[in-house]
Scaffold this active site. Structure first.
Site, PDB file in Angstrom:
ATOM      1  CG  ASP A  34      -7.426   0.249  10.054  1.00  0.00           C
ATOM      2  OD1 ASP A  34      -8.167   0.863  10.829  1.00  0.00           O
ATOM      3  OD2 ASP A  34      -7.877  -0.615   9.272  1.00  0.00           O
ATOM      4  N   GLY A  51       0.770  -1.241   0.000  1.00  0.00           N
ATOM      5  CA  GLY A  51       0.000   0.000   0.000  1.00  0.00           C
ATOM      6  C   GLY A  51       0.798   1.286   0.000  1.00  0.00           C
TER       7      GLY A  51
HETATM    8  C1  PRP Z   1      -2.822  -2.359   5.113  1.00  0.00           C
HETATM    9  C2  PRP Z   1      -1.942  -1.128   5.215  1.00  0.00           C
HETATM   10  C3  PRP Z   1      -1.131  -1.387   6.423  1.00  0.00           C
HETATM   11  C4  PRP Z   1      -2.069  -2.177   7.304  1.00  0.00           C
HETATM   12  C5  PRP Z   1      -2.644  -1.257   8.320  1.00  0.00           C
HETATM   13  O1  PRP Z   1      -2.092  -3.355   4.489  1.00  0.00           O
HETATM   14  O2  PRP Z   1      -1.142  -0.959   4.082  1.00  0.00           O
HETATM   15  O3  PRP Z   1       0.011  -2.163   6.151  1.00  0.00           O
HETATM   16  O4  PRP Z   1      -3.106  -2.704   6.465  1.00  0.00           O
HETATM   17  O5  PRP Z   1      -3.553  -1.933   9.121  1.00  0.00           O
HETATM   18  P1  PRP Z   1      -3.383  -2.125  10.680  1.00  0.00           P
HETATM   19  O6  PRP Z   1      -2.989  -0.802  11.258  1.00  0.00           O
HETATM   20  O7  PRP Z   1      -4.770  -2.538  11.087  1.00  0.00           O
HETATM   21  O8  PRP Z   1      -2.380  -3.193  10.932  1.00  0.00           O
HETATM   22  P2  PRP Z   1      -2.723  -4.656   3.856  1.00  0.00           P
HETATM   23  O9  PRP Z   1      -2.539  -5.809   4.787  1.00  0.00           O
HETATM   24  O10 PRP Z   1      -4.138  -4.367   3.406  1.00  0.00           O
HETATM   25  O11 PRP Z   1      -1.791  -4.940   2.607  1.00  0.00           O
HETATM   26  P3  PRP Z   1      -1.371  -3.969   1.390  1.00  0.00           P
HETATM   27  O12 PRP Z   1      -0.407  -2.941   1.959  1.00  0.00           O
HETATM   28  O13 PRP Z   1      -0.711  -4.889   0.429  1.00  0.00           O
HETATM   29  O14 PRP Z   1      -2.625  -3.333   0.845  1.00  0.00           O
END
Ligand code: PRP
Length: 182
Positions: free
Chosen positions: A106, A47
């Site tokens: 998040d 991301g």
């Molecule tokens: C998303 C984002 C963060 C994480 C945040 O990644 O990029 O790495 O979730 O969430 P948290 O604070 O609840 O841990 P995701 O796992 O969706 O993968 P991506 O980066 O490949 O989209």
């Protein structure tokens, strides 16, 4: 720009111009704070890539770049809180100043785990740079050292952020129409 996926967006939260201003401001703070120091920027895949690219080329420091991929067990929107590293960094981080770069903070589970993991491996310092902060969903005590904006608990996509691996290529950040993910 006309994109066929625009139709799935309910409203735009941050335009390309606003995102560019955010990148200017954050990079400016980082350049000031790390002046005279070496910095290793660690992008958390996937991301962060678009935001990271915008931040990284605005840095005037002596800096290096690496990537890490973390994943939480479980699937979908809800994070389980148990994090694993799926792709690790290649750099020796002992004694180095690290900046973890993320698209969104998040629940905090990912960055809480990664920060401690990198400290345990000998990093001199680990700070967090997140484009977006969603404090209402926080489960772990972690706050970004640098962030672009706080967002409400809505489904944001674009500029690297995905839903089911789509929409990362939108040049802006928007809120996804609920019928797409309901
Ligand atoms: C998303 C984002 C963060 C994480 C945040 O990644 O990029 O790495 O979730 O969430 P948290 O604070 O609840 O841990 P995701 O796992 O969706 O993968 P991506 O980066 O490949 O989209």
């Amino acid at each position: 720009m006309k994109m066929e996926i625009n139709k799935d967006i309910e409203r735009i939260l941050f335009t390309e111009k606003e995102l560019s201003t955010i990148a200017d401001n954050i990079a400016g703070q980082i350049n000031t704070d790390y002046k005279g120091k070496e910095l290793l920027v660690v992008g958390v895949l996937k991301g962060s890539v678009i935001f990271l690219a915008d931040i990284f080329r605005r840095l005037s420091l002596d800096c290096r770049l690496d990537f890490i991929t973390a994943s939480s067990y479980g699937s979908g929107y809800e994070s389980s809180g148990r994090i694993i590293i799926k792709k690790d960094i290649d750099t020796d981080i002992k004694g180095k100043h690290l900046l973890l770069c993320e698209d969104i903070l998040d629940t905090g589970n990912t960055l809480f785990y990664l920060r401690q993991n990198l400290i345990d491996r000998g990093a001199e310092s680990v700070r967090i740079c997140a484009l977006l902060d969603k404090p209402s969903r926080r489960q772990k005590p972690v706050t970004p050292d640098y962030y672009g904006a706080q967002v409400p608990d809505e489904f944001v996509v674009g500029y690297g952020l995905d839903y089911d691996e789509r929409y990362r290529n939108l040049p802006y950040i928007g809120i996804l129409k609920p019928e797409i993910y309901m």
